[in-house]
Design a protein around this motif. Structure first.
Motif, PDB file in Angstrom:
ATOM      1  N   ALA A  87       0.816  -1.270  -0.101  1.00 28.68           N
ATOM      2  CA  ALA A  87       0.159   0.202   0.075  1.00 28.68           C
ATOM      3  C   ALA A  87       0.998   1.427   0.114  1.00 28.68           C
ATOM      4  O   ALA A  87       0.390   2.384  -0.805  1.00 28.68           O
ATOM      5  N   LYS A  88       1.962   1.304   0.733  1.00 30.68           N
ATOM      6  CA  LYS A  88       2.778   2.490   1.077  1.00 30.68           C
ATOM      7  C   LYS A  88       3.316   2.555  -0.677  1.00 30.68           C
ATOM      8  O   LYS A  88       3.557   3.890  -0.789  1.00 30.68           O
ATOM      9  N   ALA A  89       3.762   1.543  -1.317  1.00 35.50           N
ATOM     10  CA  ALA A  89       4.481   2.040  -2.606  1.00 35.50           C
ATOM     11  C   ALA A  89       3.814   2.061  -3.770  1.00 35.50           C
ATOM     12  O   ALA A  89       4.104   2.163  -4.829  1.00 35.50           O
ATOM     13  N   GLY A  90       2.284   2.208  -3.508  1.00 28.85           N
ATOM     14  CA  GLY A  90       1.465   2.603  -4.528  1.00 28.85           C
ATOM     15  C   GLY A  90       0.963   1.285  -4.860  1.00 28.85           C
ATOM     16  O   GLY A  90       0.404   1.453  -6.228  1.00 28.85           O
ATOM     17  N   GLY A  91       1.112   0.348  -4.502  1.00 30.96           N
ATOM     18  CA  GLY A  91       0.344  -0.841  -4.895  1.00 30.96           C
ATOM     19  C   GLY A  91       1.114  -1.300  -6.184  1.00 30.96           C
ATOM     20  O   GLY A  91       2.277  -1.131  -6.316  1.00 30.96           O
ATOM     21  N   ASN A  92       0.222  -1.651  -6.991  1.00 30.76           N
ATOM     22  CA  ASN A  92       0.893  -2.061  -8.267  1.00 30.76           C
ATOM     23  C   ASN A  92       0.844  -1.373  -9.496  1.00 30.76           C
ATOM     24  O   ASN A  92       0.767  -1.720 -10.636  1.00 30.76           O
ATOM     25  N   ALA A  93       0.391  -0.029  -9.193  1.00 31.99           N
ATOM     26  CA  ALA A  93       0.273   1.088 -10.242  1.00 31.99           C
ATOM     27  C   ALA A  93       1.732   1.724 -10.921  1.00 31.99           C
ATOM     28  O   ALA A  93       1.404   2.178 -11.812  1.00 31.99           O
ATOM     29  N   ALA A  94       2.721   1.352 -10.477  1.00 34.99           N
ATOM     30  CA  ALA A  94       4.125   1.810 -11.375  1.00 34.99           C
ATOM     31  C   ALA A  94       3.941   1.422 -12.704  1.00 34.99           C
ATOM     32  O   ALA A  94       3.837   0.003 -12.836  1.00 34.99           O
ATOM     33  N   PRO A  95       4.086   2.414 -13.254  1.00 36.19           N
ATOM     34  CA  PRO A  95       4.088   1.857 -15.083  1.00 36.19           C
ATOM     35  C   PRO A  95       5.111   0.925 -15.618  1.00 36.19           C
ATOM     36  O   PRO A  95       6.488   1.438 -15.239  1.00 36.19           O
ATOM     37  N   ALA A  96       4.821   0.012 -16.033  1.00 36.32           N
ATOM     38  CA  ALA A  96       5.918  -1.214 -16.501  1.00 36.32           C
ATOM     39  C   ALA A  96       6.867  -0.472 -17.632  1.00 36.32           C
ATOM     40  O   ALA A  96       8.161  -0.779 -17.569  1.00 36.32           O
ATOM     41  N   THR A  97       6.354   0.394 -18.398  1.00 34.79           N
ATOM     42  CA  THR A  97       7.224   1.135 -19.345  1.00 34.79           C
ATOM     43  C   THR A  97       7.966   2.306 -19.221  1.00 34.79           C
ATOM     44  O   THR A  97       8.737   2.928 -20.014  1.00 34.79           O
ATOM     45  N   THR A  98       8.071   2.806 -18.010  1.00 34.15           N
ATOM     46  CA  THR A  98       8.938   3.954 -17.720  1.00 34.15           C
ATOM     47  C   THR A  98      10.567   3.573 -17.927  1.00 34.15           C
ATOM     48  O   THR A  98      10.894   2.724 -17.393  1.00 34.15           O
ATOM     49  N   ARG A  99      11.046   4.560 -18.826  1.00 33.71           N
ATOM     50  CA  ARG A  99      12.430   4.400 -19.102  1.00 33.71           C
ATOM     51  C   ARG A  99      13.335   5.197 -18.118  1.00 33.71           C
ATOM     52  O   ARG A  99      12.637   6.204 -17.285  1.00 33.71           O
ATOM     53  N   PRO A 100      14.649   4.788 -17.975  1.00 36.09           N
ATOM     54  CA  PRO A 100      15.217   5.567 -17.213  1.00 36.09           C
ATOM     55  C   PRO A 100      15.042   7.281 -17.497  1.00 36.09           C
ATOM     56  O   PRO A 100      15.224   7.548 -18.530  1.00 36.09           O
ATOM     57  N   LEU A 101      15.278   8.052 -16.390  1.00 36.93           N
ATOM     58  CA  LEU A 101      15.051   9.297 -16.638  1.00 36.93           C
ATOM     59  C   LEU A 101      16.188   9.925 -17.468  1.00 36.93           C
ATOM     60  O   LEU A 101      16.052  10.889 -18.445  1.00 36.93           O
ATOM     61  N   ALA A 102      17.369   9.471 -17.296  1.00 41.55           N
ATOM     62  CA  ALA A 102      18.572   9.936 -18.165  1.00 41.55           C
ATOM     63  C   ALA A 102      18.266   9.566 -19.553  1.00 41.55           C
ATOM     64  O   ALA A 102      18.852  10.690 -20.486  1.00 41.55           O
ATOM     65  N   ASP A 103      17.861   8.623 -19.843  1.00 39.03           N
ATOM     66  CA  ASP A 103      17.726   8.270 -21.410  1.00 39.03           C
ATOM     67  C   ASP A 103      16.740   9.176 -21.834  1.00 39.03           C
ATOM     68  O   ASP A 103      16.806   9.422 -23.069  1.00 39.03           O
ATOM     69  N   VAL A 104      15.499   9.282 -21.119  1.00 37.50           N
ATOM     70  CA  VAL A 104      14.566  10.267 -21.617  1.00 37.50           C
ATOM     71  C   VAL A 104      15.066  11.712 -21.905  1.00 37.50           C
ATOM     72  O   VAL A 104      14.838  12.364 -23.030  1.00 37.50           O
ATOM     73  N   ARG A 105      15.925  12.223 -20.944  1.00 37.09           N
ATOM     74  CA  ARG A 105      16.184  13.576 -20.919  1.00 37.09           C
ATOM     75  C   ARG A 105      17.172  13.710 -22.191  1.00 37.09           C
ATOM     76  O   ARG A 105      17.149  14.500 -23.049  1.00 37.09           O
ATOM     77  N   ALA A 106      18.138  12.536 -22.264  1.00 36.03           N
ATOM     78  CA  ALA A 106      18.951  12.567 -23.601  1.00 36.03           C
ATOM     79  C   ALA A 106      18.110  12.680 -24.927  1.00 36.03           C
ATOM     80  O   ALA A 106      18.554  13.485 -25.772  1.00 36.03           O
ATOM     81  N   ASP A 107      17.304  11.803 -24.936  1.00 33.26           N
ATOM     82  CA  ASP A 107      16.388  11.889 -26.179  1.00 33.26           C
ATOM     83  C   ASP A 107      15.734  13.418 -26.576  1.00 33.26           C
ATOM     84  O   ASP A 107      15.641  13.660 -27.661  1.00 33.26           O
ATOM     85  N   LEU A 108      15.280  13.780 -25.307  1.00 30.81           N
ATOM     86  CA  LEU A 108      14.661  15.109 -25.191  1.00 30.81           C
ATOM     87  C   LEU A 108      15.454  16.184 -25.782  1.00 30.81           C
ATOM     88  O   LEU A 108      14.906  16.955 -26.782  1.00 30.81           O
ATOM     89  N   VAL A 109      16.917  16.237 -25.417  1.00 35.06           N
ATOM     90  CA  VAL A 109      17.933  17.122 -25.598  1.00 35.06           C
ATOM     91  C   VAL A 109      18.262  17.052 -27.258  1.00 35.06           C
ATOM     92  O   VAL A 109      18.128  18.072 -27.785  1.00 35.06           O
ATOM     93  N   LYS A 110      18.180  15.794 -27.589  1.00 37.91           N
ATOM     94  CA  LYS A 110      18.470  15.341 -29.002  1.00 37.91           C
ATOM     95  C   LYS A 110      17.364  15.870 -29.753  1.00 37.91           C
ATOM     96  O   LYS A 110      17.584  16.711 -31.143  1.00 37.91           O
ATOM     97  N   ALA A 111      16.284  15.630 -29.438  1.00 35.31           N
ATOM     98  CA  ALA A 111      15.239  16.334 -30.250  1.00 35.31           C
ATOM     99  C   ALA A 111      15.104  17.634 -30.442  1.00 35.31           C
ATOM    100  O   ALA A 111      14.762  18.294 -31.354  1.00 35.31           O
ATOM    101  N   GLN A 112      15.333  18.069 -29.244  1.00 37.43           N
ATOM    102  CA  GLN A 112      15.325  19.844 -29.234  1.00 37.43           C
ATOM    103  C   GLN A 112      16.235  20.277 -30.251  1.00 37.43           C
ATOM    104  O   GLN A 112      16.368  21.081 -31.021  1.00 37.43           O
ATOM    105  N   GLY A 113      17.649  19.323 -30.126  1.00 28.88           N
ATOM    106  CA  GLY A 113      18.542  19.855 -30.919  1.00 28.88           C
ATOM    107  C   GLY A 113      18.412  19.930 -32.453  1.00 28.88           C
ATOM    108  O   GLY A 113      18.608  20.636 -33.474  1.00 28.88           O
ATOM    109  N   ASP A 114      17.701  18.570 -32.708  1.00 25.29           N
ATOM    110  CA  ASP A 114      17.573  18.451 -34.305  1.00 25.29           C
ATOM    111  C   ASP A 114      16.371  19.570 -34.526  1.00 25.29           C
ATOM    112  O   ASP A 114      16.620  20.143 -35.940  1.00 25.29           O
ATOM    113  N   LEU A 115      15.565  19.937 -33.617  1.00 30.34           N
ATOM    114  CA  LEU A 115      14.613  20.980 -33.931  1.00 30.34           C
ATOM    115  C   LEU A 115      15.417  22.289 -34.229  1.00 30.34           C
ATOM    116  O   LEU A 115      14.994  22.806 -35.277  1.00 30.34           O
TER     117      LEU A 115
END
Lengths: 808, 372
Positions: free
Chosen positions: A516-544
């Protein structure tokens, strides 16, 4: 030899004349032209002139003696004796020459060689001696005496001192001094200015510095040939110089022609280079413009297309950035609960591990350690009972005599059927008892040491209890029971361990509370590491951003093109204009003189042309210079070959002259040697005595002696002791001296041998007193040697006496 | 196709004969006459071609009158063509008009001067041959002029290919300094021609040609000196239709030069010598006669008249009797001189040694001169 008679038949003016000679003095007298000389010639000829002369010589000899009355032959016969033996010699010259010598024994020698050889033995002196001394008309002596008269004073004395020697030496009419003088004159004529030692002109003076005064024959011949040699060498040098110049002229002309050919071939091309360069500059500008238009023309549609693509790409990038931003937000939240989630995850795992251990325990049959102890004790009891039974071990051997069918029970085991064939033997071993049972008989054997039956009963009971225990534990035997018991104990321990780990993870809370404390079983199974997401975001912004900038640049370029050219059609028009201008340039260039193939660098080409232009001029100048040099050469009239022929001829002439000159030199040397070795000097004492004898007799002892200087006479000593040189002698005395000399020399040459002396008017210049003395002396002399005197003076004949022959 | 040609060389027109001053004009004229005879002979033999392989003239500075006379003579040839190669005596000198420019100007159409190396097709002149002339460009050269022939491609359509050169040939011509365009037999044979017609050597070669001989020296047609012992020669070469070659050596000269050395020992020898040159041919003979030997005094005396007698029968005579000595024996000396006299002793001494023969002769002569 003594001459007895001579017959001339014919000879000169005497047709058939015989003259007989006495053994001592014979005087042949007669007037002039009576034939005295003819007789003398005949005597000389028959003794010394061979008849085998060459026709020319024969003619030369015989012609003067041919008969005055006609005829073609002359003949002389002489009879003589030698050592009291008689000989007859006959020689005939002219048309039918012949010779014969009758020997004392009557035999005849007819060959000239043999006759000459015999005569050489018979004549006591050589023919030359006879001709010059014994048969001479005093010519040689007269010459000697003439020389006495020529000199004065000391000169005369010197002459006199050589008198006897010279008298002998010069009997042939050859004055030694004259001869030596002639030799010296010849030597000077030949060798003047010639260095005999070095075989060259004196002082090395060659043709360029020749001796002008008194050059000798050798030098003249040398100069003449050397002059031609010089001319020849000069001609060769000039010919070679011309050859060399011609070679250089030909080389220069060839090079000049090659250069001129090059210049002619390239002149227009070089002249067109300036125009070509202007055209090239225009073409370069045009090409640049054309390239610019072409680039614009190429860029324009590309820019439009690129901008379209960039715009499309930009939309995509914008969407991607939005998406990544959302993911980034979620990931950021997820990162905040990350510890409880992880604990829950671990607890979940532990819980699952507990569930699994419990499941496994449930699946494992329960066999506790207590149960196992009972089984082990019972099994031990069974083994003990079995051991007790085994202690009464039995052994039996059964041999069947006939086939036997039995049942065999060993101990407490179940009976087994056993068929034994006839003659077969079986061995039976058993613990405590065994039993054989057939249809006909039964045999039971028991050990006598144990209570088989009671032990067997206890064993059966214990074994049954064991079996029940094993069955309760679902074990097949004790060992299996041990394994099962161990497995069961292991499963129990696993469950306890899993539970403890889970409890430790939960740390006093339940799983559900943690969940119950950890939120039960609601944690998204697809969530990628924050660093990966951030890198992709920076790249996408650069490309733009890139997309935006690129789009801006291309849009700027497109705007520029539109601003420069208006639109694409107008740009195309400009391209067409440029192509046309290019064609115009090509036309202009085509009208220029073509460049040779392979010319890349125009500057190098023009430089090369200029260099060759300069070289051609230089070569032309050299050609003219060489031609002037050649024109300045004076070619000799005569070729080297002709001069060489002349030189070789003159070389032969020179060698001939030199050979002759050397011969003269050699004669001079030998003449000196001969003079030094004068044979007469060796007999000077004898000659002196003889001469003194005759002078004393002929001068009625007015002069008695000859004064000697060394071995030679130097003057006459008079009765009063005065010494007179020849110049002081009277004419008559000198004639006496001549006669004395003649007699002395006659004695000298005849010596002790038989021989004859012919004299021609020896008394002609003597006064009567001396004539009488001379007559006496000659008669005395004739006692030793036959003397034949020819005279045209009857009174002389009379004074002389002896055998007289008168010619008419 | 048949071809007949006359091959001569070394005519040396303009030779001066300075050593024969008295007869030089006749000898000079004889060379023109010889050329004239050769041209007449070539016409008579119906030769297609006359080849003069160098030294037609004696020097490049030959007088113009001589050149004009030669032009006139050559123009008389009745065949197709006279070809003249400049030799080392009349080499090509571009700076001189003489003799070639003059000759070109005055010669007729039937004269070709081969003054440049390079194939010459004679077909236009009606002669089925290509000539390969190798003219001289100097009097002396250590290198011959035939080298260029090696690079030539033969025109196979023309049957006869004839090389013409001037210079010495190893083994045939004496050229010790290698100064006269020296050639070698092997080199000539290796070149693509069928026949080599050469000039320079004054003696014909080969002496007896074999069927396969293809290198010929014509020799001088008119002898020009004492080193030329033959009677003057030239060749007629004739190719038949099958290409076989027949070469005939002609006698072409008028005058002969001869150097005779005769030994005389007695009167008979002298008599023989006196009658030796009485044949008609001697009238055209230039003779260097060297007489040697020892003769009896009276025979020796007769020698003095001999040159005059011989000259009556000869064209020219150089008489050298310096090697004839009087036969002066001891017997001669004894016969002529008093024993013990100076001449007797001197001559006797000299007569003892052969090496003193010339001295003996001179002494004898001098004694006769000073004798009274």
């Amino acid at each position: 030899m003594k001459v007895h008679q001579i017959r001339l038949c014919p000879f000169a003016g005497l047709a058939n004349t015989t003259v007989k000679f006495g053994p001592a003095l014979t005087v042949v007298s007669g007037p002039n032209e009576a034939g005295k000389s003819t007789i003398l010639h005949a005597l000389e000829s028959v003794l010394f002139v061979r008849t085998d002369l060459t026709p020319a010589r024969a003619q030369q000899f015989a012609e003067p003696f041919m008969p005055a009355g006609g005829g073609d032959t002359v003949l002389v016969e002489v009879e003589f004796s030698h050592e009291a033996k008689h000989y007859k010699l006959c020689r005939q010259w002219g048309a039918s020459p012949s010779a014969r010598l009758e020997l004392p024994d009557g035999s005849v020698v007819s060959g000239e060689d043999q006759i000459t050889e015999r005569l050489a033995d018979l004549l006591v002196a050589t023919p030359g001696t006879f001709r010059s001394v014994l048969m001479a008309r005093q010519a040689g002596l007269a010459h000697t005496l003439e020389r006495l008269e020529e000199g004065e004073g000391g000169q005369t004395v010197r002459d006199l001192s050589n008198l006897l020697t010279e008298a002998v030496q010069e009997t042939d009419g050859v004055a030694v001094d004259d001869f030596i003088g002639e030799l010296d004159s010849q030597l000077k004529k030949y060798f003047s200015r010639w260095d005999k030692k070095h075989g060259a002109p004196e002082g090395g003076r060659g043709v360029e510095n020749r001796w002008r005064r008194e050059p000798g024959d050798v030098l003249c011949a040398w100069y003449e040939k050397e002059e031609v040699k010089r001319d020849r060498d000069n001609a060769i040098a000039i010919e070679k110089q011309i050859d060399e110049l011609n070679g250089r002229i030909a080389g220069a002309a060839r090079l000049h022609a090659e250069l001129e050919q090059y210049l002619a071939a390239n002149r227009d091309a070089v002249d067109s280079v300036a125009a070509r360069r202007a055209l090239d500059a225009q073409e370069t500008a045009l090409s640049l413009q054309k390239a610019k238009y072409a680039q614009a023309n190429t860029d324009w549609p590309v820019l439009v297309r690129d901008l379209e693509q960039l715009d499309a790409q930009k939309a995509q990038l914008v969407a991607l950035v939005d998406e990544l931003k959302a993911e980034h937000e979620a990931a950021t939240v997820f990162e905040g609960k990350k510890g409880l989630v992880a604990q829950l995850a671990r607890a979940t795992v532990r819980k699952q591990e507990l569930i699994a251990a419990e499941g496994k325990l449930r699946a494992t049959p329960a066999l506790t350690s207590e149960q196992l102890k009972q089984i082990a004790a019972t099994a031990s009891q069974v083994r003990e009972l079995q051991t007790r039974l085994s202690a009464g071990r039995l052994k039996a051997r059964l041999t069947a005599k006939e086939a036997l069918a039995t049942e065999l029970q060993i101990g407490v085991e179940k009976p087994v059927e056993k068929k034994i064939a006839t003659g077969t033997t079986i061995d039976i071993e058993a613990a405590g008892a065994f039993k054989l049972d057939s249809s006909k008989w039964s045999l039971e054997v028991q050990s006598g040491s144990v209570d088989f039956e009671s032990i067997a009963a206890e064993l059966a009971s214990t074994s049954s209890r064991l079996a029940n225990l094993l069955q309760g534990g679902q074990a097949s035997d004790e060992e299996d029971a041990r394994r099962r018991s161990a497995a069961y104990e292991e499963a129990c321990r696993a469950v306890a361990t899993a539970k403890k780990i889970l409890d430790d993870e939960l740390a006093g809370q339940t799983f559900e509370e943690l969940q119950a404390k950890a939120g039960g079983n609601a944690a998204p199974a697809t969530t990628r590491p924050l660093a990966d997401v951030r890198a992709d975001l920076v790249k996408a912004q650069g490309d733009l951003d890139v997309n935006s900038k690129e789009a801006m640049a291309k849009r700027g370029r497109l705007t520029e093109l539109e601003k420069t050219y208006g639109d694409k059609d107008k740009l195309f028009d400009k391209v067409v204009e440029t192509v046309a201008a290019h064609k115009d340039l090509d036309k202009e260039r085509a009208q220029l003189a073509p460049l040779p193939a392979g010319i890349g660098d125009l500057d190098a080409y023009v430089d090369e042309y200029r260099k060759k232009e300069k070289a051609s001029k230089s070569c032309g100048d050299e050609l003219k210079r060489l031609e002037i040099e050649k024109a300045g050469i004076v070619v000799p009239d005569d070729s080297a070959e002709e001069l060489d022929v002349r030189y070789r001829e003159l070389q032969e002439v020179f060698e001939s002259v030199l050979r002759r000159a050397n011969a003269i030199e050699r004669i001079r040397t030998v003449a000196d040697e001969v003079q030094k070795e004068s044979g007469a000097a060796d007999r000077s004492t004898e000659l002196k005595a003889s001469l003194e004898h005759y002078i004393s007799r002929l001068t009625e002892e007015r002069y008695r002696r000859i004064e000697m200087s060394d071995t030679l006479p130097s003057g006459f000593v008079r009765n009063d002791g005065a010494i007179l040189g020849a110049s002081l002698l009277s004419t008559g005395t000198r004639d006496v001296l001549g006669l004395a000399l003649r007699l002395t020399m006659g004695s000298y040459f005849l010596d002790d041998d038989d021989g004859f002396l012919v004299m021609d008017d020896p008394l002609v210049d003597l006064d009567p007193a001396r004539r009488a003395a001379a007559s006496e002396v000659l008669n005395e002399y004739a006692k030793e040697h036959q003397v034949i005197v020819f005279t045209c003076q009857p009174t002389h004949a009379e004074v002389l006496g002896g055998t007289t022959v008168e010619l008419e | 196709m048949a071809l007949k040609l006359l091959h001569t060389s070394d005519v040396h027109i303009g030779l001066k004969f300075a050593s024969h001053e008295d007869v030089a004009p006749t000898l000079i004229a004889a060379r023109f006459e010889c050329l004239e005879r050769l041209i007449q002979r070539a016409s008579k033999e119906k030769c297609d071609l006359v080849v003069i392989a160098g030294d037609l003239f004696d020097r490049v500075g030959v007088p113009k009158s001589d050149v004009l006379r030669v032009a006139q003579i050559l123009a008389e040839f009745e065949g197709h063509l006279v070809t003249v190669l400049p030799g080392n005596h009349d080499y090509v000198d571009p700076d001189r008009d003489a003799p070639w420019k003059w000759l070109k100007e005055k010669a007729g159409d039937n004269l070709l001067i081969l003054d440049r190396p390079g194939p010459v097709d004679l077909s236009p002149h009606g002669v089925p041959a290509v000539l390969y002339p190798c003219p001289c460009s100097a009097k002396h050269s250590e290198k011959n002029a035939v080298g260029w022939v090696a690079d030539v491609d033969r025109n196979q359509a023309i049957p006869h290919h004839i090389g013409i050169a001037h210079g010495s040939l190893e083994g045939v011509s004496p050229d010790f300094a290698q100064n006269y365009f020296p050639m070698k037999v092997g080199q000539l044979r290796a070149l693509p021609v069928d026949l080599w017609l050469l000039g320079h050597t004054h003696i014909p070669f080969p002496q007896n040609p074999a069927t396969l001989d293809r290198i010929f020296f014509a020799g001088t047609p008119e002898p020009d000196g004492f080193d030329c012992a033959h009677k003057g020669t030239a060749w007629i070469h004739e190719f038949d239709d099958q290409g076989a070659l027949r070469s005939t050596l002609l006698t072409a000269g008028r005058f002969a030069f001869r150097h005779d050395e005769v030994k005389v020992e007695n009167a008979d020898d002298v008599e023989s010598l006196r009658s030796r040159y009485q044949d008609p041919a001697s009238k055209q003979l230039l003779l260097k006669l060297k007489v040697s030997g020892r003769l009896p005094d009276e025979v020796h005396a007769s020698l003095a008249a001999l040159p005059a007698e011989l000259k009556k029968h000869l064209f020219w005579l150089q008489f050298d009797d310096s090697a004839v000595t009087r036969q002066i024996t001891k017997s001669d000396i004894d016969g002529a001189f008093t024993e013990g006299s100076f001449p007797h002793r001197l001559l006797t001494r000299l007569a003892q040694h052969d090496a003193d023969q010339e001295a003996l002769q001179e002494a004898y002569r001098l004694i006769q001169e000073v004798r009274r």
